[in-house]
Write an enzyme that holds these catalytic residues in place. Structure first.
Site, PDB file in Angstrom:
ATOM      1  N   ARG A 282       0.825  -1.209   0.000  1.00  0.00           N
ATOM      2  CA  ARG A 282       0.000   0.000   0.000  1.00  0.00           C
ATOM      3  C   ARG A 282       0.862   1.262   0.000  1.00  0.00           C
ATOM      4  NH1 ARG A 282      -4.920  -1.358   4.328  1.00  0.00           N
ATOM      5  NH2 ARG A 282      -6.254  -2.471   2.827  1.00  0.00           N
TER       6      ARG A 282
ATOM      7  N   GLU B  74      -0.809  -8.945  -5.431  1.00  0.00           N
ATOM      8  CA  GLU B  74      -2.149  -9.423  -5.777  1.00  0.00           C
ATOM      9  C   GLU B  74      -2.157 -10.919  -6.074  1.00  0.00           C
ATOM     10  OE1 GLU B  74      -5.091  -7.947  -5.678  1.00  0.00           O
ATOM     11  OE2 GLU B  74      -4.211  -6.106  -4.900  1.00  0.00           O
TER      12      GLU B  74
ATOM     13  N   GLN C 106      -6.210 -16.274  -1.998  1.00  0.00           N
ATOM     14  CA  GLN C 106      -6.457 -17.383  -1.077  1.00  0.00           C
ATOM     15  C   GLN C 106      -5.304 -17.612  -0.097  1.00  0.00           C
ATOM     16  OE1 GLN C 106      -7.407 -20.592  -3.802  1.00  0.00           O
ATOM     17  NE2 GLN C 106      -9.574 -20.045  -3.787  1.00  0.00           N
TER      18      GLN C 106
ATOM     19  N   LEU D 253       2.550 -20.656  -0.937  1.00  0.00           N
ATOM     20  CA  LEU D 253       1.723 -19.616  -1.552  1.00  0.00           C
ATOM     21  C   LEU D 253       0.625 -20.168  -2.455  1.00  0.00           C
ATOM     22  CD1 LEU D 253       4.554 -17.072  -2.335  1.00  0.00           C
ATOM     23  CD2 LEU D 253       2.668 -16.729  -0.719  1.00  0.00           C
TER      24      LEU D 253
ATOM     25  N   TYR E 197     -10.266  -9.272 -12.037  1.00  0.00           N
ATOM     26  CA  TYR E 197     -10.098  -8.699 -10.699  1.00  0.00           C
ATOM     27  C   TYR E 197      -8.672  -8.200 -10.494  1.00  0.00           C
ATOM     28  CZ  TYR E 197      -9.571  -8.137  -5.730  1.00  0.00           C
ATOM     29  OH  TYR E 197      -9.281  -7.595  -4.501  1.00  0.00           O
TER      30      TYR E 197
ATOM     31  N   ASP F 250     -15.222  -7.751  -4.997  1.00  0.00           N
ATOM     32  CA  ASP F 250     -14.845  -9.096  -4.562  1.00  0.00           C
ATOM     33  C   ASP F 250     -15.840  -9.544  -3.493  1.00  0.00           C
ATOM     34  OD1 ASP F 250     -14.150  -7.658  -2.312  1.00  0.00           O
ATOM     35  OD2 ASP F 250     -12.054  -8.309  -2.276  1.00  0.00           O
TER      36      ASP F 250
ATOM     37  N   CYS G 187     -16.616  -5.113   8.542  1.00  0.00           N
ATOM     38  CA  CYS G 187     -17.768  -5.850   8.013  1.00  0.00           C
ATOM     39  C   CYS G 187     -17.351  -7.257   7.602  1.00  0.00           C
ATOM     40  CB  CYS G 187     -18.385  -5.096   6.835  1.00  0.00           C
ATOM     41  SG  CYS G 187     -20.087  -5.580   6.479  1.00  0.00           S
TER      42      CYS G 187
ATOM     43  N   CYS H 220     -17.219   1.531  12.274  1.00  0.00           N
ATOM     44  CA  CYS H 220     -17.655   1.533  10.874  1.00  0.00           C
ATOM     45  C   CYS H 220     -18.250   2.885  10.486  1.00  0.00           C
ATOM     46  CB  CYS H 220     -18.687   0.431  10.635  1.00  0.00           C
ATOM     47  SG  CYS H 220     -19.403   0.484   8.972  1.00  0.00           S
TER      48      CYS H 220
ATOM     49  N   CYS I  22     -26.457   2.158   7.299  1.00  0.00           N
ATOM     50  CA  CYS I  22     -26.402   0.719   7.073  1.00  0.00           C
ATOM     51  C   CYS I  22     -27.715   0.009   7.400  1.00  0.00           C
ATOM     52  CB  CYS I  22     -25.271   0.108   7.905  1.00  0.00           C
ATOM     53  SG  CYS I  22     -25.101  -1.683   7.676  1.00  0.00           S
TER      54      CYS I  22
END
Length: 301
Positions: free
Chosen positions: A32, A44, A49, A89, A129, A147, A195, A206, A212
Site C-alpha cells: 500500500r 495481488e 487465497q 503460496l 479482478y 470481490d 464488516c 464503521c 447501514c
C-alpha cells in the site's frame, strides 16, 4: 428476472465518511506504500487465497530476490516455482503465470506495464479482478473492485440484492470519479476489519453505521454468510424495530414504544427490558433516553 439496484442515500456523505475513516487509520501493508505496478501485481497474485499476514514476508523476500520485472523474466522458472512452493503460496501455476507475465512486459511492452484493466488482462494469469486491482493501486485508473468482501459490505449496508450485475452497478455508482486507488483500498479495508463475516461495527468504528441497513435491522446475513439462527425474537431484531419505529415517530414514551416493539410487551419483556435495550442503542449513538413524566426514547439526528 433482473434485479433493481437500490439508490444510495447521501452519496457524497457516504463517500467522504469511508475515505476519511480509511485515511485516519488502516492496516499497514507494504504494497500500500508503493505505486510500482510490478510490486503490486506480485502482491495481488500472492494474496489469492493466502492470509495477508503470511504474504508480507513472502512478498518482501520475492522482491529482494527479483526486484524488477526484468530480474524475474531472466530468472529460471524452476527457481520461481521453488520459491512459491517453499513459502506455501498456493497453486504453483500462479508462479509460472507471474514469470510469464514478467516476460510479456519485457518482450511485448518494452518493460513498461500496461495501465488499463483491459490491457493488463493481456498478461498471463491476470484476470479481471487482478487487472483492475493493479490499474487502481498502481495507476489510479481502475474500476470499482467487486470481490466477496465488497459484495458483503454492499449487501449489508445498502440492501443490494445478491446479483453480480447489480453489485457492479452499485459499486461503480458509489465510487468517486478518479479515486479508484483510495476508494478500492478503503472499501476492501471496511470489509476486512469492520464488516467481516462476524461484523465489528462499533468496535471498528464503521463509518457507514448511519446508513447501514444491516446495522439498523440487526440482520447481518450476506451472500457469503448463512442466515443467522434465532433472529426472530432476538435482541438484534428488537434493536432494529426500536430504530425503525423511532425513525417513523421521532420519539415515543416507552409505554407506547414497547407494545410496538413486542406484541407480548410486559413482564420479563417490560419497561426494564426496553430501557436496557434503548440504553444499548444510546451507547451506539443511535437513540437518546430522556426522563420526563415517564421515560421517552427519541432518535438521534
Amino acid at each position: 428476472m433482473t434485479e433493481t439496484a437500490p439508490s444510495i442515500p447521501d452519496r457524497d456523505a457516504v463517500r467522504d465518511a469511508l475515505v476519511s475513516w480509511y485515511e485516519d487509520d488502516h492496516r499497514s501493508f507494504p504494497w500500500r506504500e508503493t505505486d510500482d505496478p510490478y510490486a503490486i501485481l506480485v502482491s495481488e497474485v500472492m494474496s489469492q487465497q493466502t492470509q495477508l499476514g503470511r504474504v508480507v514476508t513472502a512478498w518482501e523476500a520475492f522482491l529482494d530476490r527479483w526486484p524488477t520485472p526484468e530480474d524475474l523474466a531472466a530468472a529460471d522458472r524452476s527457481d520461481v516455482v521453488g520459491f512459491w512452493s517453499s513459502h506455501s503460496l498456493g497453486y504453483n501455476n500462479r508462479a509460472k503465470y507471474l514469470h510469464e507475465a514478467a516476460n510479456q512486459v519485457i518482450d511485448e511492452y518494452d518493460g513498461t506495464f500496461p495501465e488499463t484493466p483491459d490491457e493488463l488482462q493481456n498478461l498471463q494469469g491476470v484476470g479481471p479482478y487482478t487487472a483492475n486491482a493493479v490499474a487502481s493501486f498502481a495507476f489510479n485508473n481502475g474500476n470499482a473492485v467487486v470481490d466477496t468482501n465488497v459484495k458483503r459490505v454492499l449487501y449489508r449496508a445498502f440492501d443490494v440484492p445478491d446479483d453480480d450485475s447489480v453489485f457492479e452497478e452499485v459499486a461503480s455508482d458509489v465510487m468517486p470519479d478518479g479515486a479508484s486507488r483510495v476508494w478500492n483500498n478503503a472499501i476492501m479495508e471496511l470489509g476486512g476489519v469492520a464488516c467481516e463475516k462476524t461484523p465489528s461495527c462499533d468496535t471498528a468504528g464503521c463509518p457507514w453505521r448511519e446508513w447501514c441497513h444491516a446495522y439498523e435491522t440487526g440482520d447481518f446475513t450476506a451472500p457469503d454468510v448463512p442466515t443467522q439462527p434465532k433472529f426472530e425474537g432476538s435482541r438484534r431484531q428488537m434493536r432494529g424495530r426500536v430504530v425503525s419505529l423511532l425513525k417513523e415517530y421521532d420519539e415515543l414514551p416507552l409505554s407506547k414504544l414497547g407494545p410496538r416493539v413486542r406484541i407480548d410487551y410486559g413482564g420479563q419483556y417490560g419497561e426494564k427490558w426496553l430501557r436496557e435495550l434503548c440504553s444499548d442503542l444510546e451507547g451506539d449513538g443511535l437513540v437518546k433516553l430522556e426522563e420526563r413524566e415517564e421515560w421517552v426514547a427519541r432518535l438521534r439526528r
